[in-house]
Each structure stands twice: as C-alpha cells, then as structure tokens.
Write a protein that holds these residues in place. Structure first.
Motif, PDB file in Angstrom:
ATOM      1  N   TRP A 150       0.823  -1.201   0.000  1.00  0.00           N
ATOM      2  CA  TRP A 150       0.000   0.000   0.000  1.00  0.00           C
ATOM      3  C   TRP A 150       0.861   1.257   0.000  1.00  0.00           C
ATOM      4  O   TRP A 150       0.604   2.205  -0.739  1.00  0.00           O
ATOM      5  CB  TRP A 150      -0.954  -0.002   1.196  1.00  0.00           C
ATOM      6  CG  TRP A 150      -1.787   1.237   1.292  1.00  0.00           C
ATOM      7  CD1 TRP A 150      -1.726   2.196   2.247  1.00  0.00           C
ATOM      8  CD2 TRP A 150      -2.797   1.672   0.367  1.00  0.00           C
ATOM      9  NE1 TRP A 150      -2.632   3.196   1.998  1.00  0.00           N
ATOM     10  CE2 TRP A 150      -3.309   2.893   0.847  1.00  0.00           C
ATOM     11  CE3 TRP A 150      -3.318   1.149  -0.800  1.00  0.00           C
ATOM     12  CZ2 TRP A 150      -4.306   3.603   0.196  1.00  0.00           C
ATOM     13  CZ3 TRP A 150      -4.319   1.852  -1.450  1.00  0.00           C
ATOM     14  CH2 TRP A 150      -4.804   3.055  -0.958  1.00  0.00           C
ATOM     15  N   ASP A 151       1.927   1.255   0.814  1.00  0.00           N
ATOM     16  CA  ASP A 151       2.827   2.407   0.862  1.00  0.00           C
ATOM     17  C   ASP A 151       3.511   2.625  -0.484  1.00  0.00           C
ATOM     18  O   ASP A 151       3.647   3.766  -0.947  1.00  0.00           O
ATOM     19  CB  ASP A 151       3.874   2.241   1.961  1.00  0.00           C
ATOM     20  CG  ASP A 151       3.293   2.386   3.357  1.00  0.00           C
ATOM     21  OD1 ASP A 151       2.174   2.941   3.491  1.00  0.00           O
ATOM     22  OD2 ASP A 151       3.953   1.941   4.319  1.00  0.00           O
ATOM     23  N   LYS A 195       3.136   5.915  -2.939  1.00  0.00           N
ATOM     24  CA  LYS A 195       4.300   6.652  -3.444  1.00  0.00           C
ATOM     25  C   LYS A 195       4.255   6.724  -4.965  1.00  0.00           C
ATOM     26  O   LYS A 195       4.544   7.772  -5.559  1.00  0.00           O
ATOM     27  CB  LYS A 195       5.598   5.991  -2.982  1.00  0.00           C
ATOM     28  CG  LYS A 195       5.901   6.221  -1.524  1.00  0.00           C
ATOM     29  CD  LYS A 195       7.193   5.549  -1.120  1.00  0.00           C
ATOM     30  CE  LYS A 195       7.442   5.719   0.363  1.00  0.00           C
ATOM     31  NZ  LYS A 195       8.663   5.032   0.801  1.00  0.00           N
ATOM     32  N   PHE A 196       3.905   5.604  -5.610  1.00  0.00           N
ATOM     33  CA  PHE A 196       3.784   5.582  -7.059  1.00  0.00           C
ATOM     34  C   PHE A 196       2.694   6.554  -7.511  1.00  0.00           C
ATOM     35  O   PHE A 196       2.894   7.338  -8.441  1.00  0.00           O
ATOM     36  CB  PHE A 196       3.450   4.161  -7.538  1.00  0.00           C
ATOM     37  CG  PHE A 196       3.193   4.076  -9.017  1.00  0.00           C
ATOM     38  CD1 PHE A 196       4.244   3.947  -9.904  1.00  0.00           C
ATOM     39  CD2 PHE A 196       1.903   4.144  -9.514  1.00  0.00           C
ATOM     40  CE1 PHE A 196       4.016   3.877 -11.269  1.00  0.00           C
ATOM     41  CE2 PHE A 196       1.663   4.086 -10.874  1.00  0.00           C
ATOM     42  CZ  PHE A 196       2.724   3.951 -11.758  1.00  0.00           C
ATOM     43  N   GLN A 197       1.566   6.518  -6.839  1.00  0.00           N
ATOM     44  CA  GLN A 197       0.437   7.385  -7.182  1.00  0.00           C
ATOM     45  C   GLN A 197       0.812   8.861  -7.001  1.00  0.00           C
ATOM     46  O   GLN A 197       0.494   9.696  -7.859  1.00  0.00           O
ATOM     47  CB  GLN A 197      -0.763   7.026  -6.313  1.00  0.00           C
ATOM     48  CG  GLN A 197      -2.050   7.679  -6.721  1.00  0.00           C
ATOM     49  CD  GLN A 197      -3.207   7.193  -5.854  1.00  0.00           C
ATOM     50  OE1 GLN A 197      -3.075   7.082  -4.639  1.00  0.00           O
ATOM     51  NE2 GLN A 197      -4.331   6.914  -6.492  1.00  0.00           N
ATOM     52  N   ASP A 198       1.492   9.186  -5.924  1.00  0.00           N
ATOM     53  CA  ASP A 198       1.911  10.569  -5.678  1.00  0.00           C
ATOM     54  C   ASP A 198       2.886  11.051  -6.752  1.00  0.00           C
ATOM     55  O   ASP A 198       2.788  12.185  -7.235  1.00  0.00           O
ATOM     56  CB  ASP A 198       2.552  10.708  -4.296  1.00  0.00           C
ATOM     57  CG  ASP A 198       1.539  10.561  -3.165  1.00  0.00           C
ATOM     58  OD1 ASP A 198       0.318  10.620  -3.428  1.00  0.00           O
ATOM     59  OD2 ASP A 198       1.982  10.356  -2.012  1.00  0.00           O
ATOM     60  N   ALA A 199       3.837  10.185  -7.138  1.00  0.00           N
ATOM     61  CA  ALA A 199       4.797  10.558  -8.174  1.00  0.00           C
ATOM     62  C   ALA A 199       4.100  10.730  -9.520  1.00  0.00           C
ATOM     63  O   ALA A 199       4.395  11.675 -10.269  1.00  0.00           O
ATOM     64  CB  ALA A 199       5.910   9.513  -8.274  1.00  0.00           C
TER      65      ALA A 199
END
Length: 89
Positions: free
Chosen positions: A50-51, A55-59
């Motif tokens: 999930w983390d 992080k992928f989604q935020d980037a």
C-alpha cells in the motif's frame, strides 16, 4: 477601438473558469479504473504494498501536474505570440 473582452476576462476572472473542462466518457472510465485499482491495493492488506502504491500514485500525480503546467505555460506563450502577430497586421 478593438474589442479586448477576452483580455479583460483573463485579467479579472479566474482563467480556470474560463476554460472549464468537463470530463469526457474516457476520462470517467479511466477514473473508475483507477478507483477500482486503488481499492484492490488497499484490500490486499499489505502495508508495504500500500505504501509503495501511494508513493507511485503521488509521483504519477506530480508528473501529470508538471506536464499540465508546462502545457499551460506553452499555451500562454503561444497565445501571446499569436496576439502580437495579429496586432502587427
């Protein structure tokens, strides 16, 4: 005197409202896919996965934002150059 209506609108109003975009069917479909995938990742129950997903989604979001800003900036530059070329005629 020339009609400067659009220029006065750009200076006095929110430019985003002047170019209000509505989601098309493909955008809605892709948002649904992303929402479903997010739920699947969260339901895996693995905090590390999930983390990493977040992080992928935020980037990916930051990249899309930077691209949008670059396109907007280039559009404004083009608009100014186009207006200047028209004014010369």
């Amino acid at each position: 005197m020339k009609n400067n209506f659009i220029i006065s609108q750009l200076l006095t109003e929110n430019p985003c409202e002047l170019v209000a975009l509505s989601n098309n069917e493909e955008q809605v479909r892709l948002l649904d896919v992303l929402s479903d995938l997010e739920k699947e990742f969260k339901n895996l129950g693995d905090d590390k996965v999930w983390d990493l997903f977040k992080k992928f989604q935020d980037a990916a979001d930051a990249l899309a934002y930077e691209e949008m800003c670059r396109c907007f900036e280039n559009g404004v530059k083009f608009g100014v150059m186009f207006g200047m070329a028209l004014a010369e005629d």
